[in-house]
Design a protein around this motif. Sequence first.
Motif, PDB file in Angstrom:
ATOM      1  N   PHE A 373      40.816 -84.489  34.882  1.00 33.49           N
ATOM      2  CA  PHE A 373      40.190 -83.759  35.573  1.00 33.49           C
ATOM      3  C   PHE A 373      41.045 -83.198  36.622  1.00 33.49           C
ATOM      4  O   PHE A 373      41.236 -81.781  37.044  1.00 33.49           O
ATOM      5  CB  PHE A 373      38.914 -84.363  36.313  1.00 33.49           C
ATOM      6  CG  PHE A 373      37.734 -84.249  35.380  1.00 33.49           C
ATOM      7  CD1 PHE A 373      36.595 -84.951  36.011  1.00 33.49           C
ATOM      8  CD2 PHE A 373      37.638 -83.620  34.312  1.00 33.49           C
ATOM      9  CE1 PHE A 373      35.279 -84.777  35.155  1.00 33.49           C
ATOM     10  CE2 PHE A 373      36.665 -83.863  33.376  1.00 33.49           C
ATOM     11  CZ  PHE A 373      35.375 -84.156  33.883  1.00 33.49           C
ATOM     12  N   LEU A 374      41.704 -84.026  37.326  1.00 34.22           N
ATOM     13  CA  LEU A 374      42.789 -83.825  38.326  1.00 34.22           C
ATOM     14  C   LEU A 374      43.990 -82.649  37.755  1.00 34.22           C
ATOM     15  O   LEU A 374      44.355 -81.701  38.670  1.00 34.22           O
ATOM     16  CB  LEU A 374      43.342 -84.896  38.966  1.00 34.22           C
ATOM     17  CG  LEU A 374      42.453 -85.876  40.084  1.00 34.22           C
ATOM     18  CD1 LEU A 374      43.338 -87.105  40.219  1.00 34.22           C
ATOM     19  CD2 LEU A 374      42.145 -85.119  41.204  1.00 34.22           C
ATOM     20  N   ARG A 375      44.257 -82.852  36.667  1.00 35.69           N
ATOM     21  CA  ARG A 375      45.279 -82.078  36.102  1.00 35.69           C
ATOM     22  C   ARG A 375      44.764 -80.763  35.981  1.00 35.69           C
ATOM     23  O   ARG A 375      45.363 -79.597  36.229  1.00 35.69           O
ATOM     24  CB  ARG A 375      45.883 -82.531  34.858  1.00 35.69           C
ATOM     25  CG  ARG A 375      46.579 -83.959  34.842  1.00 35.69           C
ATOM     26  CD  ARG A 375      47.199 -84.409  33.431  1.00 35.69           C
ATOM     27  NE  ARG A 375      47.686 -85.662  33.502  1.00 35.69           N
ATOM     28  CZ  ARG A 375      47.150 -86.833  33.259  1.00 35.69           C
ATOM     29  NH1 ARG A 375      45.879 -86.705  32.900  1.00 35.69           N
ATOM     30  NH2 ARG A 375      47.710 -87.903  33.327  1.00 35.69           N
ATOM     31  N   ALA A 376      43.459 -80.752  35.309  1.00 36.07           N
ATOM     32  CA  ALA A 376      42.632 -79.185  35.146  1.00 36.07           C
ATOM     33  C   ALA A 376      42.558 -78.637  36.438  1.00 36.07           C
ATOM     34  O   ALA A 376      42.530 -77.650  36.639  1.00 36.07           O
ATOM     35  CB  ALA A 376      41.339 -79.700  34.681  1.00 36.07           C
ATOM     36  N   LEU A 377      42.489 -79.330  37.590  1.00 42.06           N
ATOM     37  CA  LEU A 377      42.325 -78.795  38.813  1.00 42.06           C
ATOM     38  C   LEU A 377      43.547 -78.489  39.645  1.00 42.06           C
ATOM     39  O   LEU A 377      43.635 -77.950  40.710  1.00 42.06           O
ATOM     40  CB  LEU A 377      41.559 -79.688  39.746  1.00 42.06           C
ATOM     41  CG  LEU A 377      39.814 -79.845  39.462  1.00 42.06           C
ATOM     42  CD1 LEU A 377      39.254 -81.125  40.054  1.00 42.06           C
ATOM     43  CD2 LEU A 377      39.267 -78.610  39.787  1.00 42.06           C
ATOM     44  N   GLY A 378      44.740 -78.603  38.745  1.00 40.16           N
ATOM     45  CA  GLY A 378      45.897 -78.035  39.435  1.00 40.16           C
ATOM     46  C   GLY A 378      46.781 -79.320  40.026  1.00 40.16           C
ATOM     47  O   GLY A 378      47.826 -78.963  40.739  1.00 40.16           O
ATOM     48  N   THR A 379      46.589 -80.284  39.842  1.00 44.39           N
ATOM     49  CA  THR A 379      47.080 -81.500  40.639  1.00 44.39           C
ATOM     50  C   THR A 379      48.170 -82.037  39.741  1.00 44.39           C
ATOM     51  O   THR A 379      48.039 -82.356  38.367  1.00 44.39           O
ATOM     52  CB  THR A 379      46.138 -82.829  40.777  1.00 44.39           C
ATOM     53  OG1 THR A 379      45.087 -82.217  41.422  1.00 44.39           O
ATOM     54  CG2 THR A 379      47.024 -83.818  41.437  1.00 44.39           C
TER      55      THR A 379
END
Length: 986
Positions: A373-379
């Motif tokens: 999820f964090l990767r999908a949110l740009g992290t």
Amino acid sequence: MDGVPRVPEQRRPGSAQDAAEPAAALRFGVLGPVRAWRGEEQLATGSPQQRALLAALLLREGRTATAAELIDALWGEEPPSQALAALRTYASRLRKILDAGVLVSESGGYAVRGLPEGALDLGVAQELAAEAEKARGAGDLCHAREVLARALAQWDGEVLAGVPGPYAEAQRVRLEEWRLQLLESRLDMDLEQGCHAEAVSELTALTAEHPLRERLRELLMLALYRSGRQAEALAVYADTRRLLADELGVDPRPGLKELQQRILQADPALAEPSAPAAEPAAVPVRPAQLPATVPDFTGRASFVSELGEVLASAEGRVMAVSALAGIGGVGKTTLAVHVAHQARSAFPDGQLYVDLQGAGPRAAEPETVLGSFLRALGTADSAIPDSLEERAALYRSVLDGRRVLVLLDNARDAAQVRPLLPGTEGCAALVTSRVRMVDLAGAHLVDLDVMSPDEALSLFTKIVGEERVASERKAALDVVAACGFLPLAIRIAASRLAARRTWTVSVLAAKLADERRRLDELQAGDLAVKATFELGYGAMDPAQARAFRLLGLADGPDISLAAAAAVLDLPVDETEDLLEALVDTSLLESAAPGRYRYHDLVRLYARACAERDEQPPSEREAALSRLLDFYLATTAQVYAIEHPGDRLTDDLEPTRYPGLSFDEGTAALDWLYTEAGQLLACVRQAAGTERLRRAVDLLWAAKDLTESGANSHQYEMTARATCEATRAVGHDRAEGRARTVLSDVLLVSGRIQPAEQEARVAMELAGSAQDATAVSWVANNRGLICLHESRFADGKIFFDQALAGLRAAGNRPFEATVLGNLSRAHLGMGNIAKAVEMAQHGLAVHTEIGRTVRLANGHFALGVALTRAGRYTEALSQFSDALGIFNDHRQRLWEGVTHFRIAEVHAADRRPSQAAQHAEQALALGCIGGDRMQGNVLTLLGRSLSALGQADRARACWREALSLYEQNGAGEANSVRALLSSATAA
């Protein structure tokens, strides 16, 4: 802001407080004396120890603190004999003061729960600081300064004033540092807006109070210069340089030096406030992960309306959560996806989706999902922490201020779901599960039953076509009744009929009426779902049915197209056609391009079909054998690319089925890490079969997985399983290799004694089986174990044994690695010149072979030797080369231990600031050596911080290191106790 303490809201969604706040809500203060108010009335919080307990619970971020943790927080290492009784007394007294249900007992500890928003002054300060950061980023400095001033106004004297205990002291230091960061930020904005004259007096006082804080001195120099006081500005620099030299033995940081030069040169750019450089506008990442909704969605109107209303209320609530429950195949996911698509406009910042695999044997881990999820949110990957708690906190922070819908499909239970909930206003979550989540606080629960007869007939008609159904309405009703009115069953039956234009509805009804064509019973729950599986399976042609049966045999979360081709023994193109046909029947899912997975119950059904229908029965074993061959052959290819010239691949069990080939290392590593879960599952599945020896070799060839830090736990569990399986069948060669692999894993994690036990057994077994490759490998492991135990002469004996075997086998790359290890043994024996010579020899061999991961090991070994020789500049160069290669080959743990070695060099060369920086990076990445190495890093970090004058933080590092050493029985504990003792005495 970086380093801002985060205090998540204590309120639970769906509590009574969501509807109306009490007339006299509780409020608490920790940014000063520990105080509590009910409305405007200040409450008596009791004795200092009682206030310490309240503070510790308020600062635990809503989590339960065990009695042992609280005793340590209040009294440290010397608690009174009746500490537990006193703790319970304080808790009882606090309960009487606070509202009912605020201080709760849980799992032998205590927690503060149910507080309204804004109940804690620290939480208010954090929210204001975040608002100020956003305003500053948007260029609104006036608003940012005003909000930041309000944040600073939350402080009311000394933090936790008068509260005793080590925990309170640590929090005082932490929160005072944060206050200074906020103050520096506000002063920086003052200067940006031209308020330099006003800032001088405040900065003068602050630099006197915090003389070693260089950022304050930098701001004072700039304020003086802009006020026309150039000489004073330069005098501030001179005072700072002298003070840092006298107190710390260091020079001012580069920013301060650069400012001095610019003042001397009368840089015109310093004369006026400079607007911050325009940064490229960040493109917000808006994930759109919802699966496609079905075009023929039917019925469920009341549920659609009900769920839509809940989602529409998300804007004004802390969080809207709806949990759908029902039997498998009842249409939970279809309904949730449909509702989510309808609500997309209410969540403009994106939609997240995950299948939590809750009905399967290995449900998705929350920390893994949070990473996705964090990767999908740009992290960025580098910014994603390791622990579940840290990932969950970062996830909530990233979602703060956004309006995002999260669809959590196929959840196991509420515990799996809780860390994945957004927890912020404007966000919402939809959850599907087979169980009713009555323990998911505040959730809107929906029980989804089978369709009504009218809805079921409508769905059937939409798929088959009105014309075909109209003339055979009774037969159509018989069909949906035979399907138990389950949506999944109806969809499969209707799709089957729609694909066969020559069939009538009556033909399909007759087939369903024949119970021999269905499972023994058609009843509610899983059996109803299995009945629909039988329909789909019966409609397949022979090739599709064979594919369905055989693919279900393989363990693992999903399967790649290439691996599926190996199972079926078919070309990739033909395999893809078959799999896509199965996807069309809904009996197989396309997890991603080129990847496929079964619903967990479909997989079980497919295996039952294989046991019943696959002829000859030996084909089941042959399919799994081909899959193992594919994984072993491909993993051997990856190993050969990563370790060119290494002879290990020559000594693996032969394979009959080929694997993939790769043109370069990046693609090979991509494959290995993508397939890690699948190939480890394949190894475990081979226990107790004739495939076991190949499975052990597959695990060995995939050893880079554990040294990278990826899949370490899963790899270790697989290694233990293979050890048990090989022991049970009495195969010395396979067991010797399995225990060699396990000793590798234990070494990487720093568990030295268990590693030694496994290595001893592995050596005996490998010798008995005359397995020269394993003998050399385990001899090297035993040498490394000796290094950890400071038995350097013994280590040299083992390394010499390994070298003899490797030279006999012509394994030059591994020989060079052992030379680097032998170098460390010579260091331990005081033969520094010999150690450098050995390491240089090993590096020369690695260099001839090329830029491989083993070349990084060569640079690393030489760097260690040069450090001991006092050749610090050369050592740093070697470590720098090693870092680059480890990074390229995704060896995160080796990156971490290299940063530790760099920190050692800086510490030895009296550069504590750089040493601390690299030690922090080592802690962030993790290190080869597990907890024991982490203790080494913390010890070094503490020494560096102590040299920088940060005594409290140094002691905290040493206390943590001591705890790790004591847990592992490490001898380094004594030296750390001495450090703590001397620090206390000072």
